[in-house]
Design a protein around this motif. Structure first.
Motif, PDB file in Angstrom:
ATOM      1  N   ARG A  15       0.626  -1.101   0.190  1.00  0.00           N
ATOM      2  CA  ARG A  15       0.093   0.041  -0.001  1.00  0.00           C
ATOM      3  C   ARG A  15       0.852   1.253   0.062  1.00  0.00           C
ATOM      4  O   ARG A  15       0.491   2.253  -0.773  1.00  0.00           O
ATOM      5  CB  ARG A  15      -1.078  -0.179   1.056  1.00  0.00           C
ATOM      6  N   ALA A  16       2.064   1.200   0.684  1.00  0.00           N
ATOM      7  CA  ALA A  16       2.729   2.418   0.993  1.00  0.00           C
ATOM      8  C   ALA A  16       3.433   2.614  -0.509  1.00  0.00           C
ATOM      9  O   ALA A  16       3.524   3.861  -0.741  1.00  0.00           O
ATOM     10  CB  ALA A  16       3.698   2.189   2.019  1.00  0.00           C
ATOM     11  N   TYR A  17       3.928   1.616  -0.986  1.00  0.00           N
ATOM     12  CA  TYR A  17       4.404   1.939  -2.387  1.00  0.00           C
ATOM     13  C   TYR A  17       3.619   2.368  -3.312  1.00  0.00           C
ATOM     14  O   TYR A  17       3.975   3.380  -4.174  1.00  0.00           O
ATOM     15  CB  TYR A  17       5.219   0.668  -2.887  1.00  0.00           C
ATOM     16  N   PHE A  18       2.574   1.893  -3.625  1.00  0.00           N
ATOM     17  CA  PHE A  18       1.482   2.447  -4.689  1.00  0.00           C
ATOM     18  C   PHE A  18       1.099   3.859  -4.041  1.00  0.00           C
ATOM     19  O   PHE A  18       0.749   4.753  -5.119  1.00  0.00           O
ATOM     20  CB  PHE A  18       0.393   1.368  -4.724  1.00  0.00           C
ATOM     21  N   ALA A  19       0.827   4.085  -2.957  1.00  0.00           N
ATOM     22  CA  ALA A  19       0.550   5.404  -2.509  1.00  0.00           C
ATOM     23  C   ALA A  19       1.656   6.472  -2.811  1.00  0.00           C
ATOM     24  O   ALA A  19       1.144   7.575  -3.295  1.00  0.00           O
ATOM     25  CB  ALA A  19       0.434   5.299  -0.978  1.00  0.00           C
ATOM     26  N   ALA A  20       2.762   6.196  -3.126  1.00  0.00           N
ATOM     27  CA  ALA A  20       3.847   6.925  -3.465  1.00  0.00           C
ATOM     28  C   ALA A  20       4.047   6.826  -4.870  1.00  0.00           C
ATOM     29  O   ALA A  20       4.691   7.985  -5.436  1.00  0.00           O
ATOM     30  CB  ALA A  20       5.089   6.479  -2.664  1.00  0.00           C
ATOM     31  N   ASN A  21       3.469   5.898  -5.550  1.00  0.00           N
ATOM     32  CA  ASN A  21       3.760   5.765  -7.015  1.00  0.00           C
ATOM     33  C   ASN A  21       2.563   5.131  -7.750  1.00  0.00           C
ATOM     34  O   ASN A  21       2.442   4.148  -8.176  1.00  0.00           O
ATOM     35  CB  ASN A  21       4.885   4.536  -7.187  1.00  0.00           C
ATOM     36  N   PRO A  22       1.506   6.182  -7.573  1.00  0.00           N
ATOM     37  CA  PRO A  22       0.142   5.542  -8.079  1.00  0.00           C
ATOM     38  C   PRO A  22       0.206   5.336  -9.598  1.00  0.00           C
ATOM     39  O   PRO A  22      -0.772   4.561  -9.952  1.00  0.00           O
ATOM     40  CB  PRO A  22      -0.853   6.885  -7.709  1.00  0.00           C
ATOM     41  N   SER A  23       1.123   6.045 -10.424  1.00  0.00           N
ATOM     42  CA  SER A  23       1.056   5.763 -11.945  1.00  0.00           C
ATOM     43  C   SER A  23       1.360   4.473 -12.250  1.00  0.00           C
ATOM     44  O   SER A  23       1.212   4.001 -13.403  1.00  0.00           O
ATOM     45  CB  SER A  23       1.787   6.697 -12.548  1.00  0.00           C
ATOM     46  N   GLU A  24       1.945   3.721 -11.123  1.00  0.00           N
ATOM     47  CA  GLU A  24       2.424   2.464 -11.607  1.00  0.00           C
ATOM     48  C   GLU A  24       1.470   1.155 -11.223  1.00  0.00           C
ATOM     49  O   GLU A  24       1.668   0.185 -11.653  1.00  0.00           O
ATOM     50  CB  GLU A  24       3.779   1.952 -10.854  1.00  0.00           C
ATOM     51  N   LEU A  25       0.539   1.605 -10.694  1.00  0.00           N
ATOM     52  CA  LEU A  25      -0.382   0.672 -10.118  1.00  0.00           C
ATOM     53  C   LEU A  25      -1.083  -0.234 -11.213  1.00  0.00           C
ATOM     54  O   LEU A  25      -0.988  -1.408 -11.070  1.00  0.00           O
ATOM     55  CB  LEU A  25      -1.366   1.274  -9.151  1.00  0.00           C
ATOM     56  N   GLN A  26      -1.762   0.521 -12.239  1.00  0.00           N
ATOM     57  CA  GLN A  26      -2.595  -0.462 -13.127  1.00  0.00           C
ATOM     58  C   GLN A  26      -1.525  -1.199 -13.981  1.00  0.00           C
ATOM     59  O   GLN A  26      -2.185  -2.523 -14.018  1.00  0.00           O
ATOM     60  CB  GLN A  26      -3.100   0.665 -14.223  1.00  0.00           C
ATOM     61  N   ALA A  27      -0.253  -1.113 -14.432  1.00  0.00           N
ATOM     62  CA  ALA A  27       0.438  -1.726 -15.016  1.00  0.00           C
ATOM     63  C   ALA A  27       0.828  -3.239 -14.107  1.00  0.00           C
ATOM     64  O   ALA A  27       0.726  -4.327 -14.654  1.00  0.00           O
ATOM     65  CB  ALA A  27       1.920  -1.388 -15.353  1.00  0.00           C
ATOM     66  N   TYR A  28       1.010  -2.859 -12.917  1.00  0.00           N
ATOM     67  CA  TYR A  28       1.206  -4.012 -12.046  1.00  0.00           C
ATOM     68  C   TYR A  28       0.048  -4.838 -11.681  1.00  0.00           C
ATOM     69  O   TYR A  28       0.124  -6.290 -11.772  1.00  0.00           O
ATOM     70  CB  TYR A  28       1.678  -3.712 -10.788  1.00  0.00           C
ATOM     71  N   LEU A  29      -1.002  -4.467 -11.792  1.00  0.00           N
ATOM     72  CA  LEU A  29      -2.335  -5.199 -11.484  1.00  0.00           C
ATOM     73  C   LEU A  29      -2.705  -5.932 -12.765  1.00  0.00           C
ATOM     74  O   LEU A  29      -3.130  -7.170 -12.515  1.00  0.00           O
ATOM     75  CB  LEU A  29      -3.541  -4.315 -10.963  1.00  0.00           C
ATOM     76  N   PHE A  30      -2.498  -5.302 -13.670  1.00  0.00           N
ATOM     77  CA  PHE A  30      -2.803  -5.961 -15.047  1.00  0.00           C
ATOM     78  C   PHE A  30      -1.510  -7.110 -15.389  1.00  0.00           C
ATOM     79  O   PHE A  30      -1.877  -8.045 -16.071  1.00  0.00           O
ATOM     80  CB  PHE A  30      -2.927  -5.087 -16.283  1.00  0.00           C
ATOM     81  N   GLU A  31      -0.523  -7.162 -14.640  1.00  0.00           N
ATOM     82  CA  GLU A  31       0.384  -8.132 -15.222  1.00  0.00           C
ATOM     83  C   GLU A  31      -0.107  -9.395 -14.267  1.00  0.00           C
ATOM     84  O   GLU A  31       0.251 -10.478 -14.670  1.00  0.00           O
ATOM     85  CB  GLU A  31       1.853  -7.445 -14.332  1.00  0.00           C
ATOM     86  N   ASN A  32      -1.018  -9.347 -13.456  1.00  0.00           N
ATOM     87  CA  ASN A  32      -1.583 -10.639 -12.878  1.00  0.00           C
ATOM     88  C   ASN A  32      -2.919 -10.776 -13.816  1.00  0.00           C
ATOM     89  O   ASN A  32      -3.996  -9.854 -13.269  1.00  0.00           O
ATOM     90  CB  ASN A  32      -2.012 -10.346 -11.373  1.00  0.00           C
ATOM     91  N   PRO A  33      -3.227 -11.545 -14.792  1.00  0.00           N
ATOM     92  CA  PRO A  33      -4.157 -11.890 -15.399  1.00  0.00           C
ATOM     93  C   PRO A  33      -5.535 -12.482 -14.780  1.00  0.00           C
ATOM     94  O   PRO A  33      -6.673 -12.607 -14.948  1.00  0.00           O
ATOM     95  CB  PRO A  33      -4.002 -12.806 -16.306  1.00  0.00           C
ATOM     96  N   SER A  34      -5.339 -12.968 -13.471  1.00  0.00           N
ATOM     97  CA  SER A  34      -6.292 -13.644 -12.688  1.00  0.00           C
ATOM     98  C   SER A  34      -7.222 -12.535 -11.991  1.00  0.00           C
ATOM     99  O   SER A  34      -7.021 -11.505 -11.816  1.00  0.00           O
ATOM    100  CB  SER A  34      -5.769 -14.405 -11.327  1.00  0.00           C
ATOM    101  N   TYR A  35      -8.624 -13.187 -11.795  1.00  0.00           N
ATOM    102  CA  TYR A  35      -9.546 -12.230 -11.730  1.00  0.00           C
ATOM    103  C   TYR A  35     -10.513 -12.899 -10.697  1.00  0.00           C
ATOM    104  O   TYR A  35     -11.011 -13.885 -11.233  1.00  0.00           O
ATOM    105  CB  TYR A  35     -10.346 -11.673 -12.550  1.00  0.00           C
ATOM    106  N   VAL A  36     -10.942 -12.371  -9.439  1.00  0.00           N
ATOM    107  CA  VAL A  36     -11.861 -13.333  -8.460  1.00  0.00           C
ATOM    108  C   VAL A  36     -13.202 -12.441  -8.531  1.00  0.00           C
ATOM    109  O   VAL A  36     -13.285 -11.282  -8.594  1.00  0.00           O
ATOM    110  CB  VAL A  36     -11.202 -13.249  -7.386  1.00  0.00           C
TER     111      VAL A  36
END
Length: 392
Positions: free
Chosen positions: A257-278
């Motif tokens: 949480r702390a990393y993406f709070a400081a680097n919000p522009s990187e969040l989407q790319a990291y999330l989409f690298e995981n193709p799994s969805y619940v």
């Protein structure tokens, strides 16, 4: 003091003599060299010092090893009693459908749930999980039921949907990026609400359940796991470690949480690298449903690899006593294997359900895990393998 009365059932477990033995617990056969002189063991994924790993001697180098259960008594709390009753009903249902119970399942079925304590040393046919290093160090993590504030309608702030399971299998072939960025499920009536933070939605999917709190009136709705798409899970934490964003020794949910709070522009790319969805479904009960359709109970439920440990098994877990993330001691606790997780594979991992506690992210430590079993009858290895073949 009332104690558990053990009913010694005659069950079959293969124990082959000589160099090679086959170990069968819950749907998988593992060949292992019981007398190898130079056991090559895997490395631990977490740092040795400070994470509770111990140097066990001898190191057997096996997925499961016969072990002597410690001389401890576990008090039967109301939650544990409820869990035992639910597991016994689940196991009776399996038997009524003609399914042969495995040794650790029969052990649970034979217990007296009205007892006050469980005498652990009575389980004289128990098995130690090999852990990550096949020397007994199992990585323990924890999961909880997060609270998400949501809006019933989409807005500029609350724009990230929480979806129910689509009925068409075609939709299960969609990736996370197709679902969230391309809106392939939009306007299908599957939305349970909209959250303000995509990371909150992602972490709820990792946990498998959440409490949704409507911002308009404060009403709450428990939601539980309904299914997932057909793509494999990739760990967000492992991605950040791989890229040098967070040190392995410091990895936790709070660090993510702390990393993406400081680097919000990187969040989407990291999330989409995981193709799994619940996907989720509404749950009217007090507690979420676990993988075997019994309740996930805090301090009792454990998520396992069901190919190794069958649902309904009793696990004696050497859990860390923590001050923050620092180990101040260890305690033996009794957990029930009734849940699963995408990252929980093999003998090296166990995930502990902590209810609504927000401290679950502090747990990433090693401890021993023992699958409790009653004494079992001997059986030839050929008979064991034949039994395994019928279970597949």
């Amino acid at each position: 003091m009332m104690k558990f009365k053990l009913k010694f059932a005659t069950l079959q477990l293969a124990r082959a003599a000589g160099l090679m033995s086959a170990i069968f617990v819950g749907g998988a056969v593992y060949a292992s060299s019981a007398h190898a002189s130079n056991v090559q063991t895997p490395q631990l994924s977490q740092p040795y010092h400070g994470n509770g790993a111990q140097q066990f001697q001898p190191c057997h180098g096996e997925v499961l090893t016969d072990t002597k259960a410690p001389a401890v008594q576990i008090p039967v709390t109301s939650l544990l009693r409820d869990a035992l009753l639910q597991q016994q009903q689940y196991l009776q249902l399996l038997k009524s459908k003609g399914q042969q119970l495995l040794p650790s399942q029969q052990t649970t079925l034979n217990l007296d749930p009205t007892a006050e304590h469980i005498d652990i040393e009575a389980f004289t046919a128990s098995m130690l999980m090999g852990g990550e290093d096949l020397c007994g160090n199992t990585l323990l993590t924890a999961y909880n039921t997060p609270l998400l504030k949501i809006s019933a309608t989409r807005s500029a702030k609350y724009q990230y949907p929480i979806y129910q399971l689509p009925q068409s299998e075609a939709f299960l072939r969609l990736t996370r990026a197709q679902i969230d960025a391309e809106d392939w499920l939009k306007d299908l009536g599957l939305e349970l609400g909209y959250a303000a933070d995509p990371l909150d939605v992602f972490l709820a999917q990792v946990q498998g359940s959440a409490i949704l709190e409507d911002i308009s009136n404060g009403s709450r709705q428990l939601i539980g796991y309904a299914g997932k798409n057909q793509h494999p899970y990739k760990s967000l934490g492992q991605m950040l470690i791989r890229d040098g964003k967070v040190a392995r020794a410091e990895m936790s949910v709070s660090k993510i949480r702390a990393y993406f709070a400081a680097n919000p522009s990187e969040l989407q790319a990291y999330l989409f690298e995981n193709p799994s969805y619940v996907f989720f479904k509404p749950n009217q009960e007090e507690w979420p449903r676990a993988a075997n359709n019994t309740s996930a109970l805090p301090g009792v439920t454990a998520a396992v690899d069901p190919q190794l440990v069958p649902y309904g098994s009793l696990l004696l877990v050497e859990e860390p006593v923590l001050n923050g993330k620092q180990i101040t001691g260890r305690q033996w606790t009794l957990r029930i294997a009734n849940d699963r997780g995408g990252a929980i594979k093999g003998p090296g991992r166990l995930d502990l359900y902590q209810g609504a506690s927000q401290l679950a992210g502090n747990v990433m430590h090693y401890g021993r895990v023992i699958v409790l079993q009653h004494p079992l009858a001997q059986a030839p290895i050929s008979g064991m393998l034949a039994h395994y073949a019928t279970e597949q």
